[in-house]
Design a protein around this motif. Sequence first.
Motif, short mmCIF file in Angstrom:
data_model
loop_
_atom_site.label_atom_id
_atom_site.label_comp_id
_atom_site.label_asym_id
_atom_site.label_seq_id
_atom_site.Cartn_x
_atom_site.Cartn_y
_atom_site.Cartn_z
N UNK A 5 -5.80 9.43 -5.06
CA UNK A 5 -4.41 9.77 -4.73
C UNK A 5 -3.41 9.39 -5.83
N UNK A 6 -3.91 8.87 -6.95
CA UNK A 6 -3.04 8.60 -8.08
C UNK A 6 -2.71 7.15 -8.33
N UNK A 7 -3.26 6.25 -7.53
CA UNK A 7 -3.01 4.83 -7.76
C UNK A 7 -4.01 4.29 -8.79
N UNK A 8 -3.53 3.49 -9.72
CA UNK A 8 -4.42 2.92 -10.73
C UNK A 8 -4.78 1.48 -10.41
N UNK A 9 -4.14 0.90 -9.41
CA UNK A 9 -4.42 -0.49 -9.03
C UNK A 9 -4.37 -0.61 -7.52
N UNK A 10 -5.34 -1.35 -6.98
CA UNK A 10 -5.37 -1.60 -5.54
C UNK A 10 -5.96 -2.99 -5.31
N UNK A 11 -5.37 -3.72 -4.40
CA UNK A 11 -5.87 -5.03 -4.04
C UNK A 11 -5.50 -5.33 -2.60
N UNK A 12 -6.20 -6.32 -2.02
CA UNK A 12 -5.98 -6.66 -0.62
C UNK A 12 -5.67 -8.15 -0.51
N UNK A 13 -4.69 -8.46 0.31
CA UNK A 13 -4.34 -9.86 0.58
C UNK A 13 -4.23 -10.05 2.08
N UNK A 14 -4.52 -11.25 2.52
CA UNK A 14 -4.23 -11.59 3.91
C UNK A 14 -2.72 -11.56 4.12
N UNK A 15 -2.31 -11.31 5.34
CA UNK A 15 -0.88 -11.21 5.62
C UNK A 15 -0.14 -12.51 5.35
N UNK A 16 -0.85 -13.63 5.40
CA UNK A 16 -0.21 -14.93 5.17
C UNK A 16 -0.54 -15.50 3.79
N UNK A 17 -0.84 -14.61 2.84
CA UNK A 17 -1.38 -15.05 1.55
C UNK A 17 -0.34 -15.61 0.59
N UNK A 18 0.94 -15.38 0.83
CA UNK A 18 1.96 -15.87 -0.09
C UNK A 18 2.99 -16.68 0.68
N UNK A 19 2.58 -17.85 1.21
CA UNK A 19 3.48 -18.61 2.10
C UNK A 19 4.72 -19.17 1.43
N UNK B 292 -3.70 -7.54 7.33
CA UNK B 292 -3.98 -7.39 5.90
C UNK B 292 -2.87 -6.60 5.23
N UNK B 293 -2.63 -6.92 3.95
CA UNK B 293 -1.69 -6.16 3.13
C UNK B 293 -2.47 -5.52 1.99
N UNK B 294 -2.36 -4.22 1.89
CA UNK B 294 -2.98 -3.49 0.78
C UNK B 294 -1.89 -3.23 -0.25
N UNK B 295 -2.01 -3.84 -1.40
CA UNK B 295 -1.04 -3.67 -2.47
C UNK B 295 -1.54 -2.62 -3.44
N UNK B 296 -0.66 -1.72 -3.83
CA UNK B 296 -1.06 -0.61 -4.70
C UNK B 296 -0.08 -0.45 -5.85
N UNK B 297 -0.61 -0.03 -6.99
CA UNK B 297 0.21 0.21 -8.16
C UNK B 297 -0.02 1.59 -8.73
N UNK B 298 1.05 2.25 -9.14
CA UNK B 298 0.97 3.57 -9.76
C UNK B 298 1.65 3.48 -11.12
N UNK B 299 0.96 3.87 -12.16
CA UNK B 299 1.47 3.69 -13.52
C UNK B 299 2.54 4.71 -13.89
N UNK C 187 -2.84 7.06 -18.21
CA UNK C 187 -3.07 6.63 -16.83
C UNK C 187 -1.84 6.85 -15.94
N UNK C 188 -0.71 7.21 -16.56
CA UNK C 188 0.52 7.39 -15.80
C UNK C 188 0.44 8.64 -14.94
N UNK C 189 1.05 8.56 -13.77
CA UNK C 189 1.15 9.73 -12.91
C UNK C 189 2.02 10.78 -13.60
N UNK C 190 1.55 12.01 -13.63
CA UNK C 190 2.25 13.07 -14.35
C UNK C 190 3.63 13.36 -13.79
N UNK C 191 3.88 12.97 -12.54
CA UNK C 191 5.20 13.19 -11.95
C UNK C 191 6.28 12.39 -12.67
N UNK C 192 5.87 11.36 -13.40
CA UNK C 192 6.85 10.49 -14.04
C UNK C 192 7.07 10.81 -15.51
#
Length: 346
Positions: free
Chosen positions: A12-26, A66-73, A253-258
Amino acid sequence: MRDALAEKASELGFCAVGVARADAAPETAERLRQWLAAGAHGDMIWMEERAAQRGSPAGLWPDVKSVIALGMSYAPAGDPLALADSPERGRISVYAQGADYHDVVKKALKSLARWIVEQSGADVKVFVDTAPVMEKPLAEAAGIGWQGKHTNLVSRTDGSWLFLGAIYTTLEIAPDAPHAMRCGSCSACMAACPTDAFPAPFQLDARRCISYLTIEHKGPIPEEFREAIGNRIYGCDDCLAVCPWNRFADAARANQAFIPRAELAAPALADLLALDDAGFRRVFAGSPIKRIGRNRMVRNAAIAAGNSGRPDLIPMLQKLTGDEDAVVSEAASWALARLSDSVVPP
């Protein structure tokens, strides 16, 4: 599920994906509280109005697991500081030169969220920038980068050029390890700031930040910052552009829309000073810039004109001194005085 999630996100165009617990950054809530208490958010009252929800994912949605964090270049192909020596042109931050990231990222997030629901039946919520979500500490907790000394996220593979999105879900997914801070002794981002907006590493005083002043701030820009703004008319890339980790960022790696639109890559100040409401909407349709409106854009262009040393802009500034918007009129008067003082009589 974790591997399939990464594959689908990439599709879907994301170059980064990671998962954290919802309480991971207290620590996020307390850091936010201190920042707000210091008034460093300036006019961004919405930051404090929903601080309880912003401080933790559960504060916004108690059921989240869970929190799914995503990055698009949006890594640029050229030098983001290239227009520094072109005072007749306005400098627009790289992230705003193409399509509106809110639309592009949210569309991809919604597609990924639908896929998660189909695969698991879990509940999901998607967020891009406008909700009370602290994307950067969550992205760090999910392992896709770390918050650098300029407080923005830095990636080992994509440098400073990532749009962030988040999916909150009731699904329990094995979390990724948080990313270690890899700034070391480097302070290039802090040194590059034209207005000294970083009182200390990892701290930002938004009231001194050119991005805040040209985008979020609605009133007259304080005179102490006007010369330092130079020809920046929307945002500022200086602290991002000098980060050494950008040498690993690949524009492919950048999304062509940008990809930058021609009219936004290096707009002439003369054209911007001539904008009325209809013209503003026409030029900036489909761009994140449209949300600041004509008056703030022309205010910014007037400040840049005052810094340009270009006497050919004086007639346009003279006209703007009678603008219906008092902030535009004041900025034009300041710029006119500054340019008039710089013109050497024959």
